[in-house]
Design a protein around this motif. Sequence first.
Motif, PDB file in Angstrom:
ATOM      1  N   ALA A  26     144.837 -33.732   5.851  1.00 11.97           N
ATOM      2  CA  ALA A  26     143.624 -33.234   6.510  1.00 11.97           C
ATOM      3  C   ALA A  26     143.366 -33.989   7.799  1.00 11.97           C
ATOM      4  O   ALA A  26     143.798 -35.127   7.976  1.00 11.97           O
ATOM      5  CB  ALA A  26     142.427 -33.387   5.572  1.00 11.97           C
ATOM      6  N   HIS A  28     140.064 -34.230  11.004  1.00 11.84           N
ATOM      7  CA  HIS A  28     138.687 -33.885  11.330  1.00 11.84           C
ATOM      8  C   HIS A  28     138.582 -33.456  12.787  1.00 11.84           C
ATOM      9  O   HIS A  28     137.539 -33.556  13.400  1.00 11.84           O
ATOM     10  CB  HIS A  28     137.761 -35.071  11.038  1.00 11.84           C
ATOM     11  N   GLU A  31     138.837 -27.301  14.476  1.00 15.46           N
ATOM     12  CA  GLU A  31     139.193 -26.335  13.438  1.00 15.46           C
ATOM     13  C   GLU A  31     139.923 -25.145  14.058  1.00 15.46           C
ATOM     14  O   GLU A  31     139.968 -24.992  15.267  1.00 15.46           O
ATOM     15  CB  GLU A  31     137.953 -25.854  12.675  1.00 15.46           C
ATOM     16  N   ASN A  76     143.212 -24.566   4.948  1.00 10.07           N
ATOM     17  CA  ASN A  76     141.759 -24.416   4.918  1.00 10.07           C
ATOM     18  C   ASN A  76     141.220 -25.022   6.205  1.00 10.07           C
ATOM     19  O   ASN A  76     141.489 -26.185   6.501  1.00 10.07           O
ATOM     20  CB  ASN A  76     141.148 -25.147   3.724  1.00 10.07           C
ATOM     21  N   SER A  77     140.483 -24.249   6.969  1.00 10.30           N
ATOM     22  CA  SER A  77     139.897 -24.749   8.206  1.00 10.30           C
ATOM     23  C   SER A  77     138.436 -24.322   8.243  1.00 10.30           C
ATOM     24  O   SER A  77     138.131 -23.137   8.151  1.00 10.30           O
ATOM     25  CB  SER A  77     140.659 -24.193   9.414  1.00 10.30           C
ATOM     26  N   ILE A  78     137.561 -25.307   8.351  1.00  5.72           N
ATOM     27  CA  ILE A  78     136.131 -25.038   8.297  1.00  5.72           C
ATOM     28  C   ILE A  78     135.474 -25.518   9.585  1.00  5.72           C
ATOM     29  O   ILE A  78     135.687 -26.665  10.010  1.00  5.72           O
ATOM     30  CB  ILE A  78     135.494 -25.734   7.074  1.00  5.72           C
ATOM     31  N   GLY A  80     133.481 -27.185  12.214  1.00  9.03           N
ATOM     32  CA  GLY A  80     132.781 -28.452  12.223  1.00  9.03           C
ATOM     33  C   GLY A  80     133.322 -29.503  11.274  1.00  9.03           C
ATOM     34  O   GLY A  80     132.855 -30.633  11.263  1.00  9.03           O
ATOM     35  N   GLU A  81     134.284 -29.146  10.436  1.00 12.03           N
ATOM     36  CA  GLU A  81     134.824 -30.096   9.462  1.00 12.03           C
ATOM     37  C   GLU A  81     136.293 -30.413   9.673  1.00 12.03           C
ATOM     38  O   GLU A  81     136.777 -31.424   9.203  1.00 12.03           O
ATOM     39  CB  GLU A  81     134.616 -29.574   8.038  1.00 12.03           C
ATOM     40  N   GLY A  82     137.045 -29.542  10.320  1.00 16.43           N
ATOM     41  CA  GLY A  82     138.464 -29.789  10.534  1.00 16.43           C
ATOM     42  C   GLY A  82     139.344 -28.892   9.688  1.00 16.43           C
ATOM     43  O   GLY A  82     138.919 -27.851   9.195  1.00 16.43           O
ATOM     44  N   THR A  83     140.589 -29.320   9.513  1.00 18.59           N
ATOM     45  CA  THR A  83     141.598 -28.501   8.847  1.00 18.59           C
ATOM     46  C   THR A  83     142.318 -29.306   7.776  1.00 18.59           C
ATOM     47  O   THR A  83     142.576 -30.487   7.959  1.00 18.59           O
ATOM     48  CB  THR A  83     142.619 -27.984   9.884  1.00 18.59           C
ATOM     49  N   LYS A  84     142.643 -28.648   6.664  1.00 19.99           N
ATOM     50  CA  LYS A  84     143.405 -29.278   5.596  1.00 19.99           C
ATOM     51  C   LYS A  84     144.575 -28.365   5.230  1.00 19.99           C
ATOM     52  O   LYS A  84     144.396 -27.165   5.030  1.00 19.99           O
ATOM     53  CB  LYS A  84     142.545 -29.508   4.364  1.00 19.99           C
TER      54      LYS A  84
END
Length: 93
Positions: A26, A28, A31, A76-78, A80-84
């Motif tokens: 992941a 931060h 995204e 998974n990319s959200i 304001g939160e980043g990508t995993k």
Amino acid sequence: MDEIKANFNPIPVTILKNNRVKISIADHGKEMSEEVKAKIFGRLFTTKAVGKGTGLGLAIARQIVVEKHGGSIQVNSILGEGTKFIITLPKEA
């Protein structure tokens, strides 16, 4: 070298009950849009400027994980939160 050791965070690896291994990577940073997520594993797709990337990295990664080892890659990319990236592989290849 000491700086690398001081900032080293191991990549989490989990052994699942179904005899598979899960690796989560992941960040931060920025995204991805849904449009980019839909194309990210495509051959020659890149978000870099012309001449700055080939667009083969994630396509090759997907080929190795999915086609050669029978695993899967989930993104998974959200906002304001980043990508995993979640990579799942058979424990025994």
